[in-house]
Structure formats: C-alpha cells, structure tokens
Design an enzyme around this catalytic site. Structure first.
Site, PDB file in Angstrom:
ATOM      1  N   CYS A 160      62.355  48.553  43.369  1.00 41.51           N
ATOM      2  CA  CYS A 160      61.542  49.758  43.168  1.00 41.51           C
ATOM      3  C   CYS A 160      60.879  50.347  44.408  1.00 41.51           C
ATOM      4  CB  CYS A 160      60.469  49.478  42.123  1.00 41.51           C
ATOM      5  SG  CYS A 160      61.131  48.907  40.553  1.00 41.51           S
ATOM      6  N   HIS A 182      55.184  54.534  42.569  1.00 39.30           N
ATOM      7  CA  HIS A 182      55.314  53.117  42.942  1.00 39.30           C
ATOM      8  C   HIS A 182      55.196  52.847  44.438  1.00 39.30           C
ATOM      9  CE1 HIS A 182      56.937  49.229  40.891  1.00 39.30           C
ATOM     10  NE2 HIS A 182      55.765  49.057  41.503  1.00 39.30           N
TER      11      HIS A 182
END
Length: 237
Positions: free
Chosen positions: A83, A138
């Site tokens: 991510c 993120h």
C-alpha cells in the site's frame, strides 16, 4: 475527441489503471500540450479479474472499452507491491526506501510522506492543472501530511485502508483487548476535515459508489480546464 490511453500495471495483487487524454465531451477542443490525466488505482484486483484479460464472472464493460480503444501494457514492475510504499513511489517518482516509506502505514505510524518531497500533483499544479484526489491516501493520517498538503486542490477519502478499524470480518465490534479493537474509528475525510464515520460493513460497501460519484463530480466541474485526478479505490481490498 482526445486519444484514450489505458495503462494497466500489475504487480502481485495490485492493479493500477490510468486514463490519459480523455475528455467528457467531443465538443471540447483538443489540447495536446495539457491532456487531462486520470490515474485509477484499485487495491488487490488481480490481472485475471478483468474481462479484457479473460477474467470471469465479473463484467467490466467500461474497462473493456478503454482496453479496446486505448493502449495496454502487460508487463510492469512495481517498486513495492504494498500500500503505502507503492503510493509514495507513484506520487514522487522515487524508490520508496529512499524517501523512508515501506510497507503499509498504520493509523498510529510516526512517519508519513515528507511534505518536502515533490509530487506529481504539485508539478502539474504549477502547469495550471486542477488537481483532485478521491479514495485511499495511506501516506499520513493527519495534517500536514494529507493530500491537500501535497499539491491536491481537493480530497475525499480515507487516510488508510478500510480494514484499519475496530470491526471484525463478520461485522461485529472487535474486542478492545485485541490489536484490531484498538484501531481508531474510521472517518471519511473531506478536504482536511473528518466527517462521516465508517463503522459497519454496509458503510464500507458504499465506498466504491461514493468515490465514483466524487470522481465524476470533479471531472464535470473541471471539464473546461486541464485536470489531474488520482482515484484510489479501497476495494476490492
């Protein structure tokens, strides 16, 4: 109408698709020096999930159309197939290890994408682009590390993966003695402000629709000037 380009980049369980040079209306004059750019990233979609690559049973007619009318790249190496690291690499053009980002940052992480790093949003903004992001960021959960601090004019989405929340996979609240039970309540961010809480599986199930509507709204609002849209879906992760 501008030429449509479909870029599909696959690494492990991540699919990244981008659309460059697309405009909503044929009547809008083509401008080859400032093409509109839409970069779509969907977590954990596999290469074979799409019909244009032989996938089933899901139907993806819009992606099929882009694939047929555009250009496909079927061999790609990602800097890291996880991510936060992959996102930092895409936005800055740097290897994530060089800028101190690796793995997936938790809501309690003490590091984030350094505001001193130059992002693609900042570069395009200097060229007169409107810049927007919708979806999973993120790269820092609080200001000054959110999208508006990194060159984006607008932001709607979640600061982390939607499974960083105190809810079990069956939809029931997680025990507070467990790691999952200690995660903070997940809240949608608009601009820099936390708004709607995502507390149930039904709430999470609305994210794709919410993001899509936000992306379409940004495109329509900026259809008469060059724009860059980064759309990062939380699902199917």
């Amino acid at each position: 109408m501008k030429k449509r380009l479909l870029f599909q980049f696959f690494a492990c369980a991540m699919v990244v698709t981008g659309l460059s040079g697309f405009n909503q209306q044929d009547s809008v004059q083509e401008n080859t020096t400032t093409p509109n750019v839409i970069f779509i990233l969907t977590d954990d979609m596999g290469y074979g999930d799409l019909e244009c690559y032989g996938g089933f049973p899901y139907h993806t007619p819009n992606i099929n159309k882009l694939a047929n009318e555009g250009m496909r790249f079927t061999n790609f190496y990602v800097s890291q197939a996880v991510c936060s690291a992959s996102r930092s690499s895409f936005l800055t053009g740097c290897y994530p290890n060089r800028i101190g980002i690796s793995g997936a940052l938790s809501p309690f992480a003490e590091i984030a994408l350094n505001p001193e790093e130059e992002t693609i949003a900042e570069l395009l903004k200097e060229q007169g682009y409107k810049t927007g992001m919708v979806g999973k960021w993120h790269l820092g959960s609080n200001t000054p590390f959110l999208p508006l601090d990194h060159g984006f004019d607008e932001y709607l989405g979640l600061p982390v993966s939607h499974d960083y929340w105190p809810v079990n996979y069956d939809g029931k609240p997680a025990d507070t003695s467990t790691t999952r039970g200690k995660w903070p309540v997940l809240k949608l961010i608009e601009g820099n402000e936390r708004t709607k809480a995502i507390t149930t599986l039904d709430d999470a199930g609305q994210l794709t629709t919410m993001y899509t509507e936000g992306a379409v709204s940004f495109i329509k609002k900026n259809k008469n000037n060059p724009f860059f849209l980064y759309l990062a879906h939380n699902l199917p992760h």
